[in-house]
Design a protein around this motif. Structure first.
Motif, PDB file in Angstrom:
ATOM      1  N   PRO A   3      35.908 -31.726 -20.443  1.00 25.79           N
ATOM      2  CA  PRO A   3      35.411 -31.126 -19.202  1.00 25.79           C
ATOM      3  C   PRO A   3      35.508 -29.603 -19.126  1.00 25.79           C
ATOM      4  N   SER A   4      36.135 -28.952 -20.085  1.00 21.09           N
ATOM      5  CA  SER A   4      36.190 -27.484 -20.097  1.00 21.09           C
ATOM      6  C   SER A   4      36.521 -27.045 -21.524  1.00 21.09           C
ATOM      7  N   GLY A   5      36.343 -25.769 -21.774  1.00 20.37           N
ATOM      8  CA  GLY A   5      36.730 -25.240 -23.082  1.00 20.37           C
ATOM      9  C   GLY A   5      38.230 -25.404 -23.308  1.00 20.37           C
ATOM     10  N   LEU A   6      39.004 -25.165 -22.241  1.00 20.08           N
ATOM     11  CA  LEU A   6      40.456 -25.246 -22.392  1.00 20.08           C
ATOM     12  C   LEU A   6      40.907 -26.675 -22.704  1.00 20.08           C
ATOM     13  N   SER A   7      40.277 -27.667 -22.061  1.00 17.13           N
ATOM     14  CA  SER A   7      40.675 -29.054 -22.371  1.00 17.13           C
ATOM     15  C   SER A   7      40.240 -29.423 -23.794  1.00 17.13           C
ATOM     16  N   VAL A  45      44.817 -14.792 -28.945  1.00 19.07           N
ATOM     17  CA  VAL A  45      44.087 -15.931 -28.341  1.00 19.07           C
ATOM     18  C   VAL A  45      43.906 -15.764 -26.834  1.00 19.07           C
ATOM     19  N   TYR A  46      42.911 -16.477 -26.364  1.00 21.91           N
ATOM     20  CA  TYR A  46      42.625 -16.603 -24.931  1.00 21.91           C
ATOM     21  C   TYR A  46      43.922 -16.980 -24.218  1.00 21.91           C
ATOM     22  N   ASN A  47      44.248 -16.260 -23.146  1.00 22.88           N
ATOM     23  CA  ASN A  47      45.566 -16.408 -22.537  1.00 22.88           C
ATOM     24  C   ASN A  47      45.938 -17.850 -22.149  1.00 22.88           C
ATOM     25  N   SER A  77      39.147 -11.938 -31.489  1.00 21.41           N
ATOM     26  CA  SER A  77      39.934 -12.190 -30.277  1.00 21.41           C
ATOM     27  C   SER A  77      39.063 -11.801 -29.094  1.00 21.41           C
ATOM     28  N   SER A  78      39.098 -12.623 -28.036  1.00 23.09           N
ATOM     29  CA  SER A  78      38.099 -12.408 -26.980  1.00 23.09           C
ATOM     30  C   SER A  78      38.462 -11.307 -25.990  1.00 23.09           C
ATOM     31  N   LEU A  79      39.634 -10.670 -26.152  1.00 19.25           N
ATOM     32  CA  LEU A  79      39.933  -9.461 -25.353  1.00 19.25           C
ATOM     33  C   LEU A  79      40.063  -8.234 -26.240  1.00 19.25           C
ATOM     34  N   MET A  90      39.745 -23.483 -35.140  1.00 20.08           N
ATOM     35  CA  MET A  90      39.215 -22.180 -34.734  1.00 20.08           C
ATOM     36  C   MET A  90      38.471 -22.295 -33.407  1.00 20.08           C
ATOM     37  N   ASP A  91      38.844 -21.423 -32.471  1.00 20.28           N
ATOM     38  CA  ASP A  91      38.064 -21.252 -31.244  1.00 20.28           C
ATOM     39  C   ASP A  91      36.939 -20.289 -31.607  1.00 20.28           C
ATOM     40  N   ASN A  92      35.725 -20.844 -31.658  1.00 16.72           N
ATOM     41  CA  ASN A  92      34.569 -20.091 -32.168  1.00 16.72           C
ATOM     42  C   ASN A  92      33.573 -19.790 -31.034  1.00 16.72           C
ATOM     43  N   THR A  93      34.105 -19.665 -29.826  1.00 15.45           N
ATOM     44  CA  THR A  93      33.228 -19.500 -28.667  1.00 15.45           C
ATOM     45  C   THR A  93      32.396 -18.223 -28.759  1.00 15.45           C
ATOM     46  N   TRP A  94      32.984 -17.147 -29.285  1.00 14.65           N
ATOM     47  CA  TRP A  94      32.277 -15.860 -29.340  1.00 14.65           C
ATOM     48  C   TRP A  94      31.023 -15.952 -30.210  1.00 14.65           C
ATOM     49  N   GLN A 119      34.387 -25.096 -29.145  1.00 15.16           N
ATOM     50  CA  GLN A 119      33.477 -24.269 -28.350  1.00 15.16           C
ATOM     51  C   GLN A 119      33.805 -24.419 -26.873  1.00 15.16           C
ATOM     52  N   ALA A 120      33.987 -23.304 -26.169  1.00 13.04           N
ATOM     53  CA  ALA A 120      33.911 -23.363 -24.709  1.00 13.04           C
ATOM     54  C   ALA A 120      32.414 -23.303 -24.421  1.00 13.04           C
ATOM     55  N   ALA A 121      31.796 -24.483 -24.282  1.00 13.61           N
ATOM     56  CA  ALA A 121      30.348 -24.558 -24.046  1.00 13.61           C
ATOM     57  C   ALA A 121      29.980 -23.942 -22.701  1.00 13.61           C
ATOM     58  N   THR A 122      30.994 -23.759 -21.876  1.00 18.57           N
ATOM     59  CA  THR A 122      30.875 -23.026 -20.615  1.00 18.57           C
ATOM     60  C   THR A 122      30.178 -21.679 -20.812  1.00 18.57           C
ATOM     61  N   LYS A 123      30.384 -21.077 -21.979  1.00 16.21           N
ATOM     62  CA  LYS A 123      29.873 -19.711 -22.214  1.00 16.21           C
ATOM     63  C   LYS A 123      28.445 -19.794 -22.751  1.00 16.21           C
ATOM     64  N   TYR A 124      28.237 -19.463 -24.030  1.00 15.87           N
ATOM     65  CA  TYR A 124      26.864 -19.322 -24.513  1.00 15.87           C
ATOM     66  C   TYR A 124      26.094 -20.630 -24.627  1.00 15.87           C
ATOM     67  N   THR A 170      28.058 -23.998 -15.417  1.00 16.29           N
ATOM     68  CA  THR A 170      28.480 -25.221 -16.091  1.00 16.29           C
ATOM     69  C   THR A 170      29.833 -25.009 -16.761  1.00 16.29           C
ATOM     70  N   LEU A 171      30.702 -26.013 -16.699  1.00 20.51           N
ATOM     71  CA  LEU A 171      31.975 -25.979 -17.429  1.00 20.51           C
ATOM     72  C   LEU A 171      31.994 -27.147 -18.406  1.00 20.51           C
ATOM     73  N   LEU A 172      32.220 -26.860 -19.662  1.00 24.49           N
ATOM     74  CA  LEU A 172      32.242 -27.921 -20.674  1.00 24.49           C
ATOM     75  C   LEU A 172      32.873 -27.387 -21.962  1.00 24.49           C
ATOM     76  N   GLY A 173      33.450 -28.285 -22.741  1.00 25.31           N
ATOM     77  CA  GLY A 173      33.992 -27.885 -24.041  1.00 25.31           C
ATOM     78  C   GLY A 173      33.617 -28.900 -25.103  1.00 25.31           C
ATOM     79  N   SER A 198      34.480 -14.394 -16.705  1.00 28.19           N
ATOM     80  CA  SER A 198      33.811 -15.258 -17.666  1.00 28.19           C
ATOM     81  C   SER A 198      32.866 -14.417 -18.506  1.00 28.19           C
ATOM     82  N   TRP A 199      31.996 -15.055 -19.228  1.00 29.69           N
ATOM     83  CA  TRP A 199      31.010 -14.391 -20.075  1.00 29.69           C
ATOM     84  C   TRP A 199      30.110 -15.464 -20.676  1.00 29.69           C
ATOM     85  N   GLY A 200      29.067 -15.053 -21.361  1.00 26.75           N
ATOM     86  CA  GLY A 200      28.202 -16.028 -22.030  1.00 26.75           C
ATOM     87  C   GLY A 200      26.998 -16.424 -21.199  1.00 26.75           C
TER      88      GLY A 200
HETATM   89  C1  LIG Z   1      37.618 -17.571 -26.049  1.00 28.67           C
HETATM   90  C2  LIG Z   1      37.678 -18.594 -24.971  1.00 28.67           C
HETATM   91  N1  LIG Z   1      38.023 -19.840 -25.291  1.00 28.67           N
HETATM   92  C3  LIG Z   1      38.113 -20.805 -24.351  1.00 28.67           C
HETATM   93  C4  LIG Z   1      37.847 -20.538 -23.023  1.00 28.67           C
HETATM   94  C5  LIG Z   1      38.025 -21.639 -22.019  1.00 28.67           C
HETATM   95  O1  LIG Z   1      36.832 -22.124 -21.529  1.00 28.67           O
HETATM   96  P1  LIG Z   1      36.784 -22.891 -20.123  1.00 28.67           P
HETATM   97  O2  LIG Z   1      36.826 -21.837 -19.069  1.00 28.67           O
HETATM   98  O3  LIG Z   1      35.532 -23.670 -20.171  1.00 28.67           O
HETATM   99  O4  LIG Z   1      38.006 -23.755 -20.047  1.00 28.67           O
HETATM  100  C6  LIG Z   1      37.481 -19.258 -22.648  1.00 28.67           C
HETATM  101  C7  LIG Z   1      37.187 -18.955 -21.228  1.00 28.67           C
HETATM  102  O5  LIG Z   1      37.081 -17.822 -20.822  1.00 28.67           O
HETATM  103  C8  LIG Z   1      37.406 -18.252 -23.635  1.00 28.67           C
HETATM  104  O6  LIG Z   1      37.085 -16.988 -23.325  1.00 28.67           O
END
Ligand SMILES: Cc1ncc(COP(=O)(O)O)c(C=O)c1O
Length: 397
Positions: free
Chosen positions: A89-93, A115-117, A163-165, A188-192, A210-215, A222-225, A342-344
């Motif tokens: 249901p989310s990238g984090l899950s 990593v994402y906090n 790193s996303s920050l 690997m978190d490959n969301t970027w 993938q945090a599909a929430t983004k791109y 939408t929130l999805l992973g 957010s972003w994407g």
């Molecule tokens: C790099 C990265 N991974 C994972 C996530 C988590 O995604 P979600 O917000 O869908 O849980 C984020 C959200 O900002 C992110 O930036």
């Protein structure tokens, strides 16, 4: 999608995005797999029910909608079929599901310090309650120095590149190889990059998140992973996914699949506009430096060039030290850039980033993060220029 015959040329990713997961003949000719909202799926006979002879047995497990999305993501990630991808249901899950399918109590894990906090919080709080010890490594670490950090009990290496920050790059192939030598798995978190610009499984990772929430969904609604596994990890991943009761909600899966069809166009535009904004910021006196892996000024630009086939629209910039009043004058007056966590999506965003770690070897300053949306680059540059003018006008000195 039907696999091309061995003699057929391999299809490009834009073609795959347009065709993967579709099955018009099963849906009265509809181009898009319809939105199935289903918890209960009925069987025609007791025998069919007992045999579980078809893929669709219960809504949480799979519906035609979630199958179509899993199939499309699996294909993009370079995995064998839809069974290698799970939705959450989310990238984090998706991240926590991926990690939990690898670790057990007593393990030690190595996680990039960039990593994402919330990933960090999951490791520091949830995993530590489970008796898993997390150690962070320099996100720009080379394979040799990382190798020295592995212990007998190290079960996992977790990468997020860039790193996303703070936008450090990792040599995923070399680091995954070190992990493999130490009998540890790599996630690997490959969301970027999205699987359009980098495919972790083809560089030695066992699981790609993938945090599909983004791109992938791309429209900020939408929130999805997703997690995609190699064949060796597929069963462990789907077992954990099932036991945690995770699934991709029907509407979100449908929306993500709809968004995915245009991913290649959107990413090309995010990349082009992101680079235009980054180059503009490099030219401004208020900026100490820009953190964008696709710019030659980035410390690890060569890694990006070697491994990635494109860049996202998300990057950082360090402002020379500045007072809060001047920063507020800049941010509060932006016409096109929104402020949001957010972003994407299709729209541009501007935020102040507060990483948990200092930037390696960089001068002090205020780190800002820019997401280049799909607007005209010239309008965005004008907005940024006016913002930096306000910043200067409100600075002492
Ligand atoms: C790099 C990265 N991974 C994972 C996530 C988590 O995604 P979600 O917000 O869908 O849980 C984020 C959200 O900002 C992110 O930036």
């Amino acid at each position: 999608m039907k696999e091309p015959k061995p003699s057929a040329p391999r299809l490009g990713s834009a073609t795959r995005l347009a065709h993967a997961g579709r099955e018009s003949s099963a849906h009265h000719g509809a181009v898009n797999v319809p939105l199935y909202r289903a918890s209960t799926l009925l069987f025609p006979t007791l025998k069919a029910m007992r045999d579980r002879a078809r893929a669709f047995t219960y809504g949480r497990k799979l519906t035609p909608t979630t199958k179509a999305l899993a199939e499309t993501i699996a294909e993009l990630e370079g995995a064998e079929d839809y069974r290698h991808t799970v939705l959450a249901p989310s990238g984090l899950s998706a991240i926590s599901c991926a990690i939990l399918s690898v670790v057990k109590s007593g393990d030690h894990i190595l996680v990039s310090d960039g990593v994402y906090n919330p990933t960090r919080l999951f490791c520091d709080e949830f995993l530590s309650r489970m008796g898993v010890e997390t150690e962070y490594f320099d996100p720009a670490a080379r394979a040799e120095s990382l190798s020295a950090m592995f212990r007998e009990k190290t079960a996992l290496l977790f990468l997020e590149s860039p790193s996303s920050l703070t936008f450090e790059m990792q040599d995923a192939g070399a680091l995954a190889e070190v992990a493999r030598r130490h009998r540890a798995r790599t996630i690997m978190d490959n969301t970027w990059a999205t699987p359009l610009f980098f495919r972790p499984l083809l560089h030695g990772a066992d699981l790609s998140v993938q945090a599909a929430t983004k791109y992938l969904s791309g429209h900020s609604d939408t929130l999805l992973g997703s997690v995609t596994a190699t064949s060796a990890m597929r069963r462990a991943l789907s077992r954990t996914h099932r036991q945690l009761g995770l699934c991709g909600p029907a509407d979100e899966a449908y929306m993500t699949l709809r968004g995915l069809r245009t991913l290649s166009l959107r990413m090309a535009r995010h990349q082009e506009t992101g680079l235009a904004l980054a180059r503009f910021l490099e030219s401004r006196a208020e900026i100490s430096h820009v953190l964008h892996p696709a710019l030659p000024s980035h410390r690890q630009h060569e890694l990006w060039r070697r491994d990635f086939s494109g860049a996202a629209g998300l990057f950082g910039a360090v402002l020379n030290p500045v007072e809060e009043r001047a920063l507020s004058a800049m941010f509060d007056g932006m016409r096109l850039f929104g402020m949001g966590y957010s972003w994407g999506g299709f729209e541009s965003l501007l935020t102040v980033a507060e990483p948990d770690r200092a930037l390696t070897g960089e001068a002090e300053g205020v780190l800002i993060r820019i997401h280049a949306g799909l607007e005209d680059a010239s309008d965005l540059i004008e907005d940024l220029a006016a913002g930096l003018d306000r910043l200067s006008a409100n600075s002492n000195g």
